[in-house]
Design a protein around this motif. Structure first.
Motif, PDB file in Angstrom:
ATOM      1  N   MET A 666       0.763  -1.254   0.000  1.00  0.00           N
ATOM      2  CA  MET A 666       0.000   0.000   0.000  1.00  0.00           C
ATOM      3  C   MET A 666       0.789   1.297   0.000  1.00  0.00           C
ATOM      4  O   MET A 666       0.283   2.319  -0.435  1.00  0.00           O
ATOM      5  N   GLU A 668       2.874   4.382  -0.950  1.00  0.00           N
ATOM      6  CA  GLU A 668       3.446   5.062  -2.115  1.00  0.00           C
ATOM      7  C   GLU A 668       3.214   6.564  -2.024  1.00  0.00           C
ATOM      8  O   GLU A 668       2.190   7.019  -1.530  1.00  0.00           O
ATOM      9  N   LEU A 670       2.388  10.047  -3.809  1.00  0.00           N
ATOM     10  CA  LEU A 670       1.661  10.510  -4.998  1.00  0.00           C
ATOM     11  C   LEU A 670       2.066  11.952  -5.242  1.00  0.00           C
ATOM     12  O   LEU A 670       2.216  12.727  -4.293  1.00  0.00           O
ATOM     13  N   LEU A 677       1.132  14.775  -2.917  1.00  0.00           N
ATOM     14  CA  LEU A 677      -0.319  14.879  -2.720  1.00  0.00           C
ATOM     15  C   LEU A 677      -0.776  14.244  -1.414  1.00  0.00           C
ATOM     16  O   LEU A 677      -1.866  14.519  -0.943  1.00  0.00           O
ATOM     17  N   ASN A 678       0.046  13.364  -0.868  1.00  0.00           N
ATOM     18  CA  ASN A 678      -0.410  12.650   0.331  1.00  0.00           C
ATOM     19  C   ASN A 678       0.602  12.747   1.480  1.00  0.00           C
ATOM     20  O   ASN A 678       1.064  11.740   1.988  1.00  0.00           O
ATOM     21  N   PRO A 679       0.915  13.982   1.903  1.00  0.00           N
ATOM     22  CA  PRO A 679       1.897  14.118   2.987  1.00  0.00           C
ATOM     23  C   PRO A 679       1.252  14.037   4.376  1.00  0.00           C
ATOM     24  O   PRO A 679       1.496  14.886   5.223  1.00  0.00           O
ATOM     25  N   ASP A 680       0.440  13.032   4.603  1.00  0.00           N
ATOM     26  CA  ASP A 680      -0.148  12.853   5.937  1.00  0.00           C
ATOM     27  C   ASP A 680      -0.507  11.384   6.124  1.00  0.00           C
ATOM     28  O   ASP A 680      -0.526  10.608   5.173  1.00  0.00           O
ATOM     29  N   PHE A 681      -0.811  11.022   7.360  1.00  0.00           N
ATOM     30  CA  PHE A 681      -1.040   9.609   7.671  1.00  0.00           C
ATOM     31  C   PHE A 681      -2.441   9.121   7.323  1.00  0.00           C
ATOM     32  O   PHE A 681      -2.739   7.958   7.498  1.00  0.00           O
ATOM     33  N   LEU A 682      -3.298  10.024   6.846  1.00  0.00           N
ATOM     34  CA  LEU A 682      -4.595   9.544   6.368  1.00  0.00           C
ATOM     35  C   LEU A 682      -4.473   9.088   4.920  1.00  0.00           C
ATOM     36  O   LEU A 682      -4.947   8.023   4.559  1.00  0.00           O
ATOM     37  N   GLU A 683      -3.797   9.868   4.104  1.00  0.00           N
ATOM     38  CA  GLU A 683      -3.755   9.554   2.676  1.00  0.00           C
ATOM     39  C   GLU A 683      -2.499   8.766   2.272  1.00  0.00           C
ATOM     40  O   GLU A 683      -2.497   8.127   1.222  1.00  0.00           O
ATOM     41  N   TYR A 684      -1.440   8.823   3.070  1.00  0.00           N
ATOM     42  CA  TYR A 684      -0.312   7.911   2.844  1.00  0.00           C
ATOM     43  C   TYR A 684      -0.634   6.657   3.634  1.00  0.00           C
ATOM     44  O   TYR A 684      -0.751   6.703   4.858  1.00  0.00           O
ATOM     45  N   LYS A 685      -0.783   5.552   2.949  1.00  0.00           N
ATOM     46  CA  LYS A 685      -1.383   4.379   3.585  1.00  0.00           C
ATOM     47  C   LYS A 685      -0.337   3.479   4.228  1.00  0.00           C
ATOM     48  O   LYS A 685       0.344   2.723   3.536  1.00  0.00           O
ATOM     49  N   MET A 686      -0.232   3.587   5.528  1.00  0.00           N
ATOM     50  CA  MET A 686       0.580   2.618   6.261  1.00  0.00           C
ATOM     51  C   MET A 686      -0.383   1.627   6.902  1.00  0.00           C
ATOM     52  O   MET A 686      -1.487   1.992   7.285  1.00  0.00           O
ATOM     53  N   LEU A 688      -2.552  -0.700   9.296  1.00  0.00           N
ATOM     54  CA  LEU A 688      -3.110  -0.504  10.629  1.00  0.00           C
ATOM     55  C   LEU A 688      -3.110  -1.859  11.352  1.00  0.00           C
ATOM     56  O   LEU A 688      -2.879  -2.900  10.724  1.00  0.00           O
ATOM     57  N   ASP A 691      -4.860  -4.594   9.697  1.00  0.00           N
ATOM     58  CA  ASP A 691      -4.291  -5.134   8.454  1.00  0.00           C
ATOM     59  C   ASP A 691      -3.218  -6.192   8.720  1.00  0.00           C
ATOM     60  O   ASP A 691      -2.731  -6.832   7.792  1.00  0.00           O
TER      61      ASP A 691
ATOM     62  N   LYS B  44      -5.902  23.113   9.031  1.00  0.00           N
ATOM     63  CA  LYS B  44      -5.439  23.364   7.655  1.00  0.00           C
ATOM     64  C   LYS B  44      -5.935  24.706   7.137  1.00  0.00           C
ATOM     65  O   LYS B  44      -5.670  25.071   6.001  1.00  0.00           O
ATOM     66  N   TYR B 126      -7.551  15.814  -2.820  1.00  0.00           N
ATOM     67  CA  TYR B 126      -6.105  15.908  -2.578  1.00  0.00           C
ATOM     68  C   TYR B 126      -5.592  17.345  -2.622  1.00  0.00           C
ATOM     69  O   TYR B 126      -4.625  17.691  -1.996  1.00  0.00           O
ATOM     70  N   GLN B 130      -5.339  20.129   2.403  1.00  0.00           N
ATOM     71  CA  GLN B 130      -3.903  20.320   2.593  1.00  0.00           C
ATOM     72  C   GLN B 130      -3.705  21.554   3.449  1.00  0.00           C
ATOM     73  O   GLN B 130      -4.619  22.371   3.604  1.00  0.00           O
ATOM     74  N   TRP B 134       0.648  24.586   1.644  1.00  0.00           N
ATOM     75  CA  TRP B 134       0.613  23.658   0.505  1.00  0.00           C
ATOM     76  C   TRP B 134      -0.343  24.199  -0.566  1.00  0.00           C
ATOM     77  O   TRP B 134      -0.014  24.223  -1.752  1.00  0.00           O
ATOM     78  N   LEU B 230      -8.376   1.244   0.982  1.00  0.00           N
ATOM     79  CA  LEU B 230      -7.108   0.538   0.836  1.00  0.00           C
ATOM     80  C   LEU B 230      -6.676  -0.160   2.122  1.00  0.00           C
ATOM     81  O   LEU B 230      -5.902  -1.104   2.081  1.00  0.00           O
ATOM     82  N   ARG B 231      -7.188   0.299   3.253  1.00  0.00           N
ATOM     83  CA  ARG B 231      -6.879  -0.383   4.516  1.00  0.00           C
ATOM     84  C   ARG B 231      -8.187  -0.874   5.129  1.00  0.00           C
ATOM     85  O   ARG B 231      -9.254  -0.447   4.734  1.00  0.00           O
ATOM     86  N   LYS B 232      -8.054  -1.753   6.120  1.00  0.00           N
ATOM     87  CA  LYS B 232      -9.266  -2.374   6.652  1.00  0.00           C
ATOM     88  C   LYS B 232      -9.978  -1.492   7.677  1.00  0.00           C
ATOM     89  O   LYS B 232     -10.979  -1.893   8.242  1.00  0.00           O
ATOM     90  N   LEU B 234     -10.226   2.979   9.229  1.00  0.00           N
ATOM     91  CA  LEU B 234      -9.817   4.376   9.203  1.00  0.00           C
ATOM     92  C   LEU B 234     -10.170   5.151   7.940  1.00  0.00           C
ATOM     93  O   LEU B 234     -10.552   6.306   8.020  1.00  0.00           O
ATOM     94  N   ASP B 235     -10.040   4.518   6.770  1.00  0.00           N
ATOM     95  CA  ASP B 235     -10.098   5.289   5.530  1.00  0.00           C
ATOM     96  C   ASP B 235     -11.512   5.678   5.112  1.00  0.00           C
ATOM     97  O   ASP B 235     -12.468   4.929   5.295  1.00  0.00           O
TER      98      ASP B 235
END
Lengths: 760, 333
Positions: A666, A668, A670, A677-686, A688, A691, B44, B126, B130, B134, B230-232, B234-235
């Motif tokens: 997951m 990457e 963007l 585009l995704n400099p935060d922990f909501l949109e950069y998918k690490m 959980l 998972d 933000k 996106y 921000q 940004w 994409l994750r199980k 939060l998203d």
């Protein structure tokens, strides 16, 4: 496993209570009297000449105490190596990525500092920018550093054996391209620096760092302060993962603000700044051609790598080499060629990562399975066939000492019931393996070793002084355990002072997997030195020879007469009155080649020893949607000997999450025009907690001949080879290879659709 | 950490005080319920808000009542998401709501977040969600009061994506909402609450707040909501589908409704898809296939949130098919 009193058990670490209760202080928690708030103005442009900077309005704002710009740059450039000094830590002539530090203010409060940034006027002349590494390398691309044609920052060339003959001798040859996007480290702690430039000319700096002594040396060079006056105080580190080793502009800028304001300054980066203005992880394109015999023996490999390095060098030569080094530490490569290019781009600076090189190690490990599949060989068998053994030499000349690679591969296969599962699971379910070796202790010149001091108070309790750093992996506890074991004491008896350049001696820090191996050896030697001094003093009291004595539970006695015991404190006091105070002193320098150099001479012993591991993962792929879940991970780790078994298991669990399945599935970056585009922990998918798979962490004990009590690196194998294990498991589940990381559902679905087309 | 801008906070203790706070305020204000989205957006600096009116003490807005005789379910806007998952009133009437709530965020966020907040959730992009610095790197977009869309250059209006999970399900259940304003209350269909515009996703006026959600025939319909992320946990959804139909339909879709989510600037009812299912068996693959195609055709995802637009569109069809398969297997929520 040898039975020690303190070592090899699963024990709660000395830092656990502090962290569990929230009492542990991180840099942002520290407050100094009269401290100001620092804020940085970043470049809005990916590539531009700075024409003019006007700070007059900002300086006049009430509450502003200092403003720094290129006028305060000292005209120095930072680079990890002399030949990579390309980075002025506050931009001078031009900016090379969005987010580069252009100016900074220190003010009485944060609101004022933010307001002051808005008052700084910077005039730019925008230049054409280039963001992708392959485009940056093409002829005619804008030059990011004028003295680097085709934007090539580093080119590492390794050529061993006769690669062409190896291909000619091969029964089967294939070529593949693998790629990966950039990643983020994702430390939970946003980067924070406190600098206090004292009137007496000393600089005190608090910072989350993996290497305080390296940081001190760099700041000494940059700010022209003698090294003994640069006091780097390491506070608790909220995650390092390879990204806290380098020197960052914020270190330099905060120190400069403090020098100018004559007050302590704290500057904390936001999540966005932490993700774009410290270090990121390289994106990568890997072309690999491999030739094998009918039986799957690797006969030749030709590898070309292009890595997006961002605006500056950072650890460039190391970054361009490490994926290959990890590969050559794993398999026998009689004929091999590497051309690794680290290329400047107009993106943030890229550094080393705990799972550096997912397209490389994931790709080559997947190609091995592709070859096995074509030749009808089991992936476990092809790994065992090529796996290095103790006593063998790697392609570029490093000798392998202790080696449990084959055992780890076999054990991981057996425990995961590989033979019953591989190729035999229901559609959508699959199993895959990865394996790798890992260097412990790079050649880093004088910075490659470690030394330790153990002093005693008159009540008999010792204090260890060591430069070793703990970023969360348990290194501090390991040092205490080693000392306790040697001195016959218990863990609570020992105090540790670590990673504080005012008092600790030179150490590379938590870098190149060396802390327990190098620092641990130094502490062990210091403890043994102290013990010898204790025995010599005690021998006078007990009227015997020093070698007749033993120490246990704080008492020294003749081995043949436990009733002779005297307390350690008495021995310490006698040492003091006799003017022979007990001060243990120990050091360790890994036996590495002194002529090996990353670019100019990549030959010779590259590390003091090597650890190994194999990892089997099982996946569940939704064949309709392409979504991949990792359901199980079974790892066997040759860490030599587990000083603290629980810590070793924790390292594997962590490496499956960060690096492991996160990087594989997951994570990457963007981008749009150099903006992330995704400099935060909501949109950069690490990943959980939900998972995470079921994890079985296991060790292979080889008692490394070089390691302290046989110990060496613990933890990187899960993150370094999960990409290949997961990629291979996805193939087992679906019959398709996804060669671009991360393996997101859209790519799986596309690959499945392609396959269907081909079948039709 | 990003710093919150300075703001005043008003804490009315009942609906009367709330009304006077709203009408008396000359500042740009925002209503603060759970704050799980609003506080991030303030950090933000997405809004020019100088005061917040907190609903925390307006306890009369927090209730969940199910009347078995009239089959009416009433939910106060301030009911917390966790309460929806634990409420016997919901479990006895429309348990699909509890199931859908469990796909939102994570338990600590659900403990704070409210149903009213979820229904009023701002759209996302996106290029919009921000930090201020940004956003300043690009031209000011429609949603920030400018004249361009940075996500879809050339677009005539804001394309920010609707990301709340409960509205599609509640629309499929024909929920009504009560909007309370200075001039009194009005009750409308939830479906009519949304504008489909990314810039201003709902019709709430400055002096109005959403006070109640009502299902008039709560047990009449079977319903399901499924989302892709994409994750199980939060998203936010990257695609979502809600499906409802009359209960006791013996394995058939009777009067179905299909509402798709997170592929446009509002929840989208797709009557063309529902039509294809009407009267058809759960296992009628041909009907489901054509319904899925109709639902996909209505989806208009663009590259302004995670994953790929082509894939999110595809997932709309796949989620619908999966729901049908679950119904066949008897696993409906």
């Amino acid at each position: 496993m040898k039975d020690y009193k303190i070592l090899g058990k699963s024990v709660a670490r000395i830092d656990t209570p502090l962290k569990a209760t929230g009492d542990a202080l991180f840099t942002a928690d520290i407050k100094l009297p009269r401290m100001l708030v620092g804020k940085v103005l970043h470049s809005p442009h990916a590539h531009a000449i700075i024409k003019n900077i006007d700070i007059s309005k900002a300086e006049k704002l009430p509450g502003v105490r200092a403003v720094v710009t290129r006028e305060d740059s000292f005209d120095v450039r930072w680079g990890v190596f002399k030949y990579t000094q390309d980075h002025q830590l506050i931009a001078v002539d031009k900016v090379r990525f969005v987010g580069e530090e252009v100016a900074a203010v220190a003010a009485e409060d944060e609101e004022t500092a933010i307001k002051a940034l808005d008052l700084i006027e910077v005039e730019y002349e925008i230049l054409p920018a280039v963001f992708e590494a392959d485009e940056a390398m093409a002829d005619g691309a804008p030059l990011i550093h004028e003295d680097h044609p085709n934007n090539v920052n580093i080119h590492v060339n390794i050529d061993v054996g006769d690669v062409e003959k190896g291909f000619a001798d091969s029964d089967y040859v294939r070529e593949d391209r693998f790629s990966s996007s950039g990643e983020t480290y994702g430390m939970l702690e946003p980067y924070t620096v406190i600098a206090d430039y004292k009137a007496a000319g000393a600089l005190e700096i608090f910072v989350p760092t993996a290497s305080p002594h390296t940081k001190a040396k760099a700041l000494s060079n940059l700010l022209k302060i003698p090294l003994n006056k640069v006091i780097v105080r390491r506070s608790n580190v909220g995650g390092a993962l390879g990204g806290r080793s380098d020197i960052f502009p914020l270190d330099f800028i905060t120190a400069t603000l403090s020098r100018k304001a004559k007050r302590p300054v704290k500057a904390s980066y936001t999540r966005e700044e932490s993700m774009t203005c410290t270090r990121q992880v390289h994106d990568m394109i890997v072309d690999v051609k491999t030739g094998v015999s009918k039986t799957g023996e690797i006969l030749a490999q030709d590898i070309k790598v292009i890595m997006g390095g961002g605006g500056y060098s950072s650890t460039g030569p190391i970054a361009a080499s490490v994926p290959f080094l990890v590969w050559e530490e794993t398999y026998r490569l009689p004929n091999v060629r590497l051309n690794s290019y680290r290329v400047y781009t107009n993106k943030p600076i890229r550094g080393m990562y705990r799972c550096h090189g997912r397209a490389f190690l994931g790709g080559l490990g997947m190609q091995l399975d592709m070859i096995a599949h074509e030749l009808g060989i089991d992936p476990v068998a092809i790994r065992l066939k090529n796996a290095l053994q103790a006593g063998e030499f790697q392609a570029t000349g490093s000798k392998i000492f202790g080696c449990g690679l084959s055992e780890a591969i076999k054990n991981a296969a057996e425990k995961s019931k590989w033979a019953k599962k591989r190729g035999k699971m229901a559609p959508g379910k699959g199993i895959g393996m990865g394996a790798n070796g890992m260097m412990c202790g790079f050649p880093m010149g004088i910075r490659g070793g470690s030394s330790a001091i153990i002093k005693f108070n008159e009540d008999g309790y010792p204090t260890i002084l060591t430069g070793v750093v703990d970023n969360g992996q348990g290194n501090y506890h390991a040092m205490v355990q080693i000392c306790a074991e040697v001195l016959g004491l218990n863990i609570p008896d020992i105090h540790l002072v670590a990673a504080d350049t005012e008092v600790t001696t030179l150490d590379m820090g938590a870098y190149s997997q060396a802390a327990v191996f190098v620092g641990g050896n130094a502490v062990k030697n210091a403890a043994e030195d102290a013990r010898q001094q204790i025995f010599e003093i005690a021998a006078k009291i007990l009227d015997c020879n020093a070698d007749e004595l033993a120490i246990e539970e704080g008492k020294i006695f003749r081995k043949n007469d436990k009733n002779s015991a005297i307390g350690l404190h008495k021995v310490i006091r006698k040492g003091l009155i006799d003017n022979t105070p007990v001060i243990g002193r120990g050091s360790y320098m890994p036996e590495v080649s002194r002529t090996r150099e990353w670019v100019s001479n990549p030959k010779g012993q590259q590390a003091g020893t090597f650890s190994f591991g194999a990892n089997v993962v099982e996946v569940d792929v939704d064949m309709d949607t392409g979504e991949v879940s990792v359901t199980k991970a079974t790892g066997f780790h040759d860490c030599g000997f587990p000083i603290n078994l629980k810590a070793v298991e924790g390292q594997y669990e962590g490496s499956i999450a960060s690096g492991g399945l996160g990087s594989s599935l997951m994570e990457e970056h963007l981008w749009k025009n150099g903006r992330m585009l995704n400099p935060d922990f909501l949109e950069y998918k690490m990943p959980l907690a939900v998972d995470m798979p079921e994890i079985s962490a296991n060790v292979v004990i080889t008692d490394d001949p070089k390691g302290p009590f046989g110990a060496k690196e613990a933890g990187l194998f899960g993150s370094m080879n999960s990409f290949q294990a997961i990629g291979n498991a996805v193939f087992d589940a679906t019959g398709v290879w996804v060669k671009e990381f991360p393996i997101t559902p859209d790519k799986v679905l596309k690959a499945l659709a392609e396959k269907e087309k081909t079948v039709k | 950490m990003l710093k919150l801008p300075p703001f005043a906070i008003l804490r009315p203790r009942n609906r009367d005080e709330l009304k006077s706070a709203m009408t008396g305020s000359e500042d740009e204000f925002k209503i603060l319920a759970g704050g799980t989205d609003l506080i991030n957006n303030l950090k933000k600096r997405l809004y020019f808000t100088t005061s917040l009116i907190s609903l925390k003490r307006v306890e009369e807005l927090n209730y969940i009542i199910y009347d078995q005789n009239s089959d009416q379910l009433k939910i106060g806007a301030l009911a917390h998401l966790t309460e929806l998952t634990e409420s016997p009133a919901i479990m006895n009437s429309a348990p699909a709501i509890a199931a859908a709530v469990k796909t939102i965020a994570a338990p600590p966020i659900r403990n704070r977040a409210t149903i009213g907040g979820n229904l009023c959730l701002d759209t996302r992009c996106y290029y919009y969600n921000q930090s201020k610095s940004w956003r300043q790197l690009a031209p000011t977009c429609y949603k920030c009061g400018g004249g361009v869309c940075n996500a879809a250059p050339g677009a005539k209006k804001c394309q920010a994506v609707f990301s709340a999970d409960l509205p599609p399900l509640l629309i499929a259940l024909e929920a009504e909402i009560t909007i309370t304003g200075s001039a009194g209350s009005r009750t409308i269909l939830l479906a009519d609450f949304y504008t489909g515009s990314g810039g201003r996703p709902n019709i709430l006026q400055k002096d109005e707040y959403l006070s109640e959600i009502t299902l008039n025939q709560a047990r009449k319909r079977t319903s399901l909501y499924r989302k892709f992320r994409l994750r199980k946990a939060l998203d936010f959804p990257l695609a979502g589908v809600a499906l409802s139909f009359d209960k006791n339909s013996s394995g058939k879709f009777i009067n179905p409704k299909v509402v798709i989510n997170a592929v446009a600037s509002g929840p989208l009812s797709v009557p063309e898809a529902a039509e294809k299912l009407n009267g058809k068996e759960f296992s009628d693959q041909a009907a489901i296939q054509t319904a899925a195609a109709a639902a996909m055709a209505a989806a208009r995802p663009i590259a302004n949130v995670g994953s790929k637009p082509f894939y999110r569109k595809k997932m709309i069809g796949l989620l619908l098919k999966k729901m049908a398969a679950e119904l066949v297997a008897g696993q409906e929520a």
